[in-house]
Scaffold this motif. Sequence first.
Motif, mmCIF file in Angstrom:
data_model
loop_
_atom_site.group_PDB
_atom_site.id
_atom_site.type_symbol
_atom_site.label_atom_id
_atom_site.label_comp_id
_atom_site.label_asym_id
_atom_site.label_seq_id
_atom_site.Cartn_x
_atom_site.Cartn_y
_atom_site.Cartn_z
ATOM 1 N N HIS A 1 48.213 14.402 -17.151
ATOM 2 C CA HIS A 1 47.606 15.604 -17.728
ATOM 3 C C HIS A 1 48.760 16.546 -18.023
ATOM 4 N N THR A 2 48.874 17.003 -19.258
ATOM 5 C CA THR A 2 50.048 17.787 -19.650
ATOM 6 C C THR A 2 49.943 19.255 -19.264
ATOM 7 N N GLY A 3 48.761 19.713 -18.813
ATOM 8 C CA GLY A 3 48.652 21.098 -18.357
ATOM 9 C C GLY A 3 48.913 22.089 -19.466
ATOM 10 N N ARG A 4 49.831 23.029 -19.238
ATOM 11 C CA ARG A 4 50.062 24.107 -20.195
ATOM 12 C C ARG A 4 50.774 23.651 -21.463
ATOM 13 N N VAL A 5 51.280 22.440 -21.495
ATOM 14 C CA VAL A 5 51.860 21.933 -22.741
ATOM 15 C C VAL A 5 50.888 21.021 -23.472
ATOM 16 N N LYS B 1 37.115 16.283 -28.546
ATOM 17 C CA LYS B 1 36.029 15.680 -27.768
ATOM 18 C C LYS B 1 35.891 16.311 -26.398
ATOM 19 N N SER B 2 36.335 17.560 -26.309
ATOM 20 C CA SER B 2 36.260 18.272 -25.041
ATOM 21 C C SER B 2 35.595 19.624 -25.276
ATOM 22 N N SER B 3 34.947 20.141 -24.241
ATOM 23 C CA SER B 3 34.376 21.487 -24.322
ATOM 24 C C SER B 3 35.440 22.552 -24.108
ATOM 25 N N SER B 4 36.634 22.136 -23.703
ATOM 26 C CA SER B 4 37.721 23.076 -23.449
ATOM 27 C C SER B 4 38.242 23.671 -24.749
ATOM 28 N N THR B 5 38.594 24.933 -24.697
ATOM 29 C CA THR B 5 39.194 25.604 -25.846
ATOM 30 C C THR B 5 40.573 26.157 -25.517
ATOM 31 N N GLN B 6 41.002 26.023 -24.266
ATOM 32 C CA GLN B 6 42.314 26.464 -23.833
ATOM 33 C C GLN B 6 42.966 25.383 -22.989
ATOM 34 N N ALA B 7 44.279 25.329 -23.059
ATOM 35 C CA ALA B 7 45.020 24.479 -22.132
ATOM 36 C C ALA B 7 44.842 25.027 -20.721
ATOM 37 N N LEU B 8 44.932 24.153 -19.734
ATOM 38 C CA LEU B 8 44.765 24.524 -18.330
ATOM 39 C C LEU B 8 46.103 24.464 -17.604
ATOM 40 N N ALA B 9 46.276 25.342 -16.636
ATOM 41 C CA ALA B 9 47.504 25.374 -15.842
ATOM 42 C C ALA B 9 47.207 26.071 -14.520
ATOM 43 N N PRO B 10 48.123 26.029 -13.573
ATOM 44 C CA PRO B 10 47.904 26.761 -12.322
ATOM 45 C C PRO B 10 47.739 28.257 -12.561
ATOM 46 N N SER B 11 48.551 28.797 -13.484
ATOM 47 C CA SER B 11 48.543 30.226 -13.783
ATOM 48 C C SER B 11 48.608 30.428 -15.292
ATOM 49 N N LYS C 1 44.901 28.818 -19.593
ATOM 50 C CA LYS C 1 43.918 29.398 -18.684
ATOM 51 C C LYS C 1 44.241 28.937 -17.261
ATOM 52 N N ALA C 2 44.238 29.876 -16.320
ATOM 53 C CA ALA C 2 44.434 29.503 -14.917
ATOM 54 C C ALA C 2 43.191 28.777 -14.416
ATOM 55 N N VAL C 3 43.383 27.593 -13.867
ATOM 56 C CA VAL C 3 42.238 26.788 -13.446
ATOM 57 C C VAL C 3 41.526 27.420 -12.253
ATOM 58 N N THR C 4 40.213 27.283 -12.253
ATOM 59 C CA THR C 4 39.401 27.746 -11.135
ATOM 60 C C THR C 4 39.363 26.679 -10.043
ATOM 61 N N TYR C 5 38.825 27.063 -8.907
ATOM 62 C CA TYR C 5 38.680 26.113 -7.804
ATOM 63 C C TYR C 5 37.825 24.919 -8.232
ATOM 64 N N ASP C 6 36.721 25.188 -8.914
ATOM 65 C CA ASP C 6 35.845 24.101 -9.352
ATOM 66 C C ASP C 6 36.544 23.194 -10.361
ATOM 67 N N GLU C 7 37.349 23.786 -11.227
ATOM 68 C CA GLU C 7 38.084 22.979 -12.207
ATOM 69 C C GLU C 7 39.141 22.110 -11.528
ATOM 70 N N LEU D 1 51.171 19.002 -15.656
ATOM 71 C CA LEU D 1 50.236 19.761 -14.833
ATOM 72 C C LEU D 1 50.566 19.744 -13.342
ATOM 73 N N ILE D 2 50.713 18.559 -12.759
ATOM 74 C CA ILE D 2 50.968 18.516 -11.316
ATOM 75 C C ILE D 2 52.275 19.221 -10.988
ATOM 76 N N ASP D 3 53.294 19.002 -11.797
ATOM 77 C CA ASP D 3 54.592 19.645 -11.580
ATOM 78 C C ASP D 3 54.489 21.154 -11.700
ATOM 79 N N GLN D 4 53.574 21.629 -12.540
ATOM 80 C CA GLN D 4 53.403 23.076 -12.717
ATOM 81 C C GLN D 4 52.913 23.745 -11.435
ATOM 82 N N PHE D 5 52.165 23.025 -10.616
ATOM 83 C CA PHE D 5 51.745 23.562 -9.318
ATOM 84 C C PHE D 5 52.910 23.627 -8.339
ATOM 85 N N LEU D 6 53.956 22.835 -8.551
ATOM 86 C CA LEU D 6 55.007 22.641 -7.553
ATOM 87 C C LEU D 6 56.224 23.549 -7.744
ATOM 88 N N HIS D 7 56.218 24.372 -8.780
ATOM 89 C CA HIS D 7 57.366 25.240 -9.061
ATOM 90 C C HIS D 7 56.911 26.693 -9.158
#
Length: 350
Positions: free
Chosen positions: A103-107, A115-125, A145-151, A183-189
């Motif tokens: 998952h590329t997250g913010r990139v 084919k997604s309901s998403s309209t923004q890229a997702l990231a930790p912040s 968009k900063a991801v929610t707990y449910d996301e 995405l995962i790396d974005q949480f780690l820095h």
Amino acid sequence: MTDNLFQPFVLNETITLQNRVLMAPLTRCMADEELVPTQAMADYYARRAEAGLIISEAVIIRPDAQGYPNTPGLFTSAQIDGWRVVTDAVHHAGGKIFAQLWHTGRVAHPHFFKKSSSTQALAPSAIGVEGSVPRMRELTYQVPKAVTYDEITQLVADYSQAASNAIDAGFDGVEIHGANGYLIDQFLHYASNHRTDEYGQTPENMSRFALAVVDGISARIGSDRTALRVSPGAYFNMAGDNTDRAVFDYLLGELEQRNLAFLHIGIFDDAMEFDYLGGRASSYVRSVYSKTLVGVGSYSAESGSAAISNDKFDLLAIGRPFIANPDYVARVRAGEELVAYSDEMLASLV
């Protein structure tokens, strides 16, 4: 000089590799418009089956994970069927192949989210990265968009489902892409994670998402078929921070307690040094993680073999030379000259 590269290597009771040379994941952007692998991709991977293990190009886990054109997915039945053609071809040629889950997250870019309901890229912040989409320079990155707990909970479930889909598609296992600014790396820095909840601020919290993905996938398909790629040294789509080391000290300590198939360094050139790691990323990881480690980053067969002999890592992943030399393993074993890589080779699958 390179004999140790051609010895079988036991990953675990489930998987033994025919040699220590891995084909590194190499994004090729050659899937069809539905992100289904093609016959040309099956032929491409089968020609490289003499590697001890092929790690596939990064494979997106759901529609809003996409940040590059025509990158294959693992979330529809057609994509699973397409990958089965690839894995059958590799196995018929005597090889093994892991899927790299991505998952590329913010990139990521909403251009691809048809084919997604998403309209923004997702990231930790909600912190963007500058620049534009490779191969589609007219698309500039947007503030995510900063991801929610449910996301976050849903993302962990989607990683696990993608891993299950990979096994259904015939892969021998998966490598979780937790590296290279995605995405995962974005949480780690600290540069990309400014959260103040249980997924931010402290090493334990910042490692929580990565470990949840690792544990979710391990529970679904087995830790013996689960690997992880990490980038302790920030170098791509990411700024480094001296406090990042504490995050990876904690994360790698936790991973040491899990019986993963292997850990893989995410780096383009392992000659790079990072002050906060005390030198090379691979040397740092080796100093705190004792289990099977894959080195990568501009190594030749000779320098990689020497690194293995000196216990720098256990397995060697080779990238661009595998694009230029489908028979890389045979050429190195025979002492034959390699074809030099050039960017023009990216235009086709040979």
